[in-house]
Write an enzyme that holds these catalytic residues in place. Structure first.
Site, PDB file in Angstrom:
ATOM      1  N   GLY A  39      27.627   2.037  -2.176  1.00 33.35           N
ATOM      2  CA  GLY A  39      26.276   2.509  -1.860  1.00 33.35           C
ATOM      3  C   GLY A  39      26.050   2.836  -0.388  1.00 33.35           C
ATOM      4  O   GLY A  39      25.013   3.384  -0.029  1.00 33.35           O
ATOM      5  N   GLU A  40      27.026   2.505   0.463  1.00 35.96           N
ATOM      6  CA  GLU A  40      26.850   2.828   1.896  1.00 35.96           C
ATOM      7  C   GLU A  40      26.875   4.339   2.106  1.00 35.96           C
ATOM      8  O   GLU A  40      27.608   5.057   1.437  1.00 35.96           O
ATOM      9  CB  GLU A  40      28.014   2.245   2.709  1.00 35.96           C
ATOM     10  CG  GLU A  40      27.871   0.782   3.015  1.00 35.96           C
ATOM     11  CD  GLU A  40      29.041   0.280   3.851  1.00 35.96           C
ATOM     12  OE1 GLU A  40      29.775   1.108   4.454  1.00 35.96           O
ATOM     13  OE2 GLU A  40      29.228  -0.946   3.885  1.00 35.96           O
ATOM     14  N   HIS A 129       0.191   7.978   4.158  1.00 34.58           N
ATOM     15  CA  HIS A 129      -0.734   7.268   3.259  1.00 34.58           C
ATOM     16  C   HIS A 129      -1.854   6.595   4.041  1.00 34.58           C
ATOM     17  O   HIS A 129      -3.016   6.646   3.645  1.00 34.58           O
ATOM     18  CB  HIS A 129       0.025   6.248   2.422  1.00 34.58           C
ATOM     19  CG  HIS A 129      -0.881   5.422   1.575  1.00 34.58           C
ATOM     20  ND1 HIS A 129      -1.541   5.941   0.487  1.00 34.58           N
ATOM     21  CD2 HIS A 129      -1.292   4.141   1.693  1.00 34.58           C
ATOM     22  CE1 HIS A 129      -2.306   5.007  -0.041  1.00 34.58           C
ATOM     23  NE2 HIS A 129      -2.174   3.906   0.672  1.00 34.58           N
ATOM     24  N   ASP A 168      -9.930   8.250  -5.863  1.00 39.98           N
ATOM     25  CA  ASP A 168     -10.498   7.008  -5.313  1.00 39.98           C
ATOM     26  C   ASP A 168     -11.332   7.286  -4.077  1.00 39.98           C
ATOM     27  O   ASP A 168     -11.237   8.351  -3.466  1.00 39.98           O
ATOM     28  CB  ASP A 168      -9.395   5.977  -5.014  1.00 39.98           C
ATOM     29  CG  ASP A 168      -8.300   6.546  -4.132  1.00 39.98           C
ATOM     30  OD1 ASP A 168      -8.618   7.155  -3.104  1.00 39.98           O
ATOM     31  OD2 ASP A 168      -7.118   6.384  -4.483  1.00 39.98           O
ATOM     32  N   LYS A 191     -11.877   3.878  -8.095  1.00 36.48           N
ATOM     33  CA  LYS A 191     -10.648   3.375  -8.740  1.00 36.48           C
ATOM     34  C   LYS A 191     -10.434   1.920  -8.349  1.00 36.48           C
ATOM     35  O   LYS A 191     -10.751   1.525  -7.238  1.00 36.48           O
ATOM     36  CB  LYS A 191      -9.471   4.236  -8.248  1.00 36.48           C
ATOM     37  CG  LYS A 191      -8.113   3.841  -8.786  1.00 36.48           C
ATOM     38  CD  LYS A 191      -7.022   4.754  -8.244  1.00 36.48           C
ATOM     39  CE  LYS A 191      -6.336   4.176  -7.030  1.00 36.48           C
ATOM     40  NZ  LYS A 191      -5.239   5.008  -6.529  1.00 36.48           N
ATOM     41  N   ASP A 219      -4.802  14.090  -4.097  1.00 34.61           N
ATOM     42  CA  ASP A 219      -4.373  12.783  -3.596  1.00 34.61           C
ATOM     43  C   ASP A 219      -3.297  12.994  -2.530  1.00 34.61           C
ATOM     44  O   ASP A 219      -2.742  14.097  -2.418  1.00 34.61           O
ATOM     45  CB  ASP A 219      -3.803  11.946  -4.758  1.00 34.61           C
ATOM     46  CG  ASP A 219      -4.090  10.464  -4.585  1.00 34.61           C
ATOM     47  OD1 ASP A 219      -4.362  10.043  -3.440  1.00 34.61           O
ATOM     48  OD2 ASP A 219      -4.051   9.721  -5.583  1.00 34.61           O
TER      49      ASP A 219
HETATM   50  C1  R5P Z   1      -3.356   5.171  -3.363  1.00 35.03           C
HETATM   51  O1  R5P Z   1      -4.283   4.747  -2.702  1.00 35.03           O
HETATM   52  C2  R5P Z   1      -2.732   6.507  -3.130  1.00 35.03           C
HETATM   53  O2  R5P Z   1      -3.580   7.389  -2.452  1.00 35.03           O
HETATM   54  C3  R5P Z   1      -2.256   7.115  -4.414  1.00 35.03           C
HETATM   55  O3  R5P Z   1      -3.384   7.320  -5.247  1.00 35.03           O
HETATM   56  C4  R5P Z   1      -1.283   6.219  -5.114  1.00 35.03           C
HETATM   57  O4  R5P Z   1      -0.325   5.725  -4.244  1.00 35.03           O
HETATM   58  C5  R5P Z   1      -0.624   6.946  -6.256  1.00 35.03           C
HETATM   59  O5  R5P Z   1       0.211   6.072  -6.918  1.00 35.03           O
HETATM   60  P1  R5P Z   1       0.404   6.162  -8.477  1.00 35.03           P
HETATM   61  O6  R5P Z   1       0.804   7.562  -8.789  1.00 35.03           O
HETATM   62  O7  R5P Z   1       1.499   5.169  -8.771  1.00 35.03           O
HETATM   63  O8  R5P Z   1      -0.892   5.771  -9.101  1.00 35.03           O
END
Ligand code: R5P
Length: 291
Positions: A39-40, A129, A168, A191, A219
């Site tokens: 795996g290296e 993120h 969310d 959410k 998202d």
């Molecule tokens: C969460 O706050 C992010 O903005 C994404 O909604 C999340 O990471 C998506 O992950 P999944 O597709 O596993 O729901």
């Protein structure tokens, strides 16, 4: 050709790096990757960097391997240049930017330290993120957004009274910017994620103003697809029109794509921060501009 830049394309982002180099009219160096049976990773630079060096390598699965590869290339580049700008289009570990439950390790902290000690002098990421993750870095770092590029894609489509929806509340600013670029309305759902199981649920109640309208779910990333699936199911129950899922980083782990389609999503649109079937939108121009 500008001789004072060299772009090194790491194995996870070679095509994107090539595009960035061509936009910058700079020298391009690829990497040869060999993965040993244990795996290296063994990486060989296919040229000699000169001038300021830009390393482009996303940290998507296999996350730990792509992280080590990025650090190794950075460290090698630093032997040739005192300026090593590390561009990580998709920054893995950014979700581990703080402690949520007692005992959890904030792994982003050590990732940040490793980049400094490997010799990175600057960093750029795309739609990270959380910008809190960047606060752990001890070098100057810039987060750029692909939202306008993604919105441009939708401008060319003929949608029925489109509505931009964030799955969310945390994504409300992204949805606002996306909607502004399209000149349409936006909303954010509520959410809830179980911190232990990772399962998500939409807590929003019935919504006015969704019925019959095409929806663009926006998202930063789609990982397991859980968030998009729950949001799409909710919107379909509200009798929305077509639902499109749009994100910067499409990890699409396991059956994510299948589950998203099953939930009624017409199409998934993402960028080439993570190359794949859905990565229709190119981010090389925004990266090149920001560099
Ligand atoms: C969460 O706050 C992010 O903005 C994404 O909604 C999340 O990471 C998506 O992950 P999944 O597709 O596993 O729901």
């Amino acid at each position: 050709m500008l001789t004072d830049f060299t772009v090194i394309g790491g194995p996870s982002s070679e095509q994107l790096a090539k595009k960035i180099a061509s936009r910058l009219k700079s020298k391009f160096i690829s990497c040869e990757l060999r993965v040993f049976p244990d795996g290296e990773s063994k990486i060989t630079l296919k040229g000699k960097p000169s001038g300021k060096v830009i390393v482009v390598q996303s940290i998507y699965p296999p996350v730990d391997s792509n992280l080590v590869r990025c650090l190794a290339i950075t460290s090698e580049a630093r032997k040739f240049s005192s300026h090593v700008y590390v561009v990580i289009p998709y920054m893995g570990y950014a979700r581990q930017d703080r402690q949520f439950l007692p005992g959890e390790i904030t792994t982003m902290e050590i990732v940040a330290k490793m980049f400094k000690s490997a010799g990175a002098t600057k960093m750029m990421v795309v739609d990270i993120h959380s910008t809190t993750a960047l606060e752990h870095l001890e070098i100057p770092a810039k987060n750029i957004s692909a939202v306008e590029e993604l919105a441009r894609y939708f401008k060319k489509m003929s949608l029925d009274d489109p509505l931009v929806v964030s799955p969310d509340k945390g994504g409300v600013e992204r949805a606002r910017n996306f909607a502004k670029a399209l000149g349409v309305e936006y909303i954010a759902l509520e959410k809830q994620r179980d911190r232990k199981t990772g399962n998500v649920a939409i807590k929003s109640k019935g919504l006015d103003g969704v019925k019959g309208r095409d929806v663009i779910l926006v998202d930063d990333m789609i990982s397991t697809g859980g968030s998009i699936v729950k949001a799409a199911e909710f919107l379909k129950k509200q009798k929305s029109g077509k639902v499109y899922a749009c994100c910067t980083h499409a990890l699409l782990i396991g059956d994510a794509e299948k589950n998203i389609t099953k939930a009624g999503v017409t199409k998934i649109i993402s960028t080439n921060t993570i190359p794949g079937k859905t990565s229709i939108v190119d981010v090389s121009s925004i990266i090149a501009k920001a560099l």
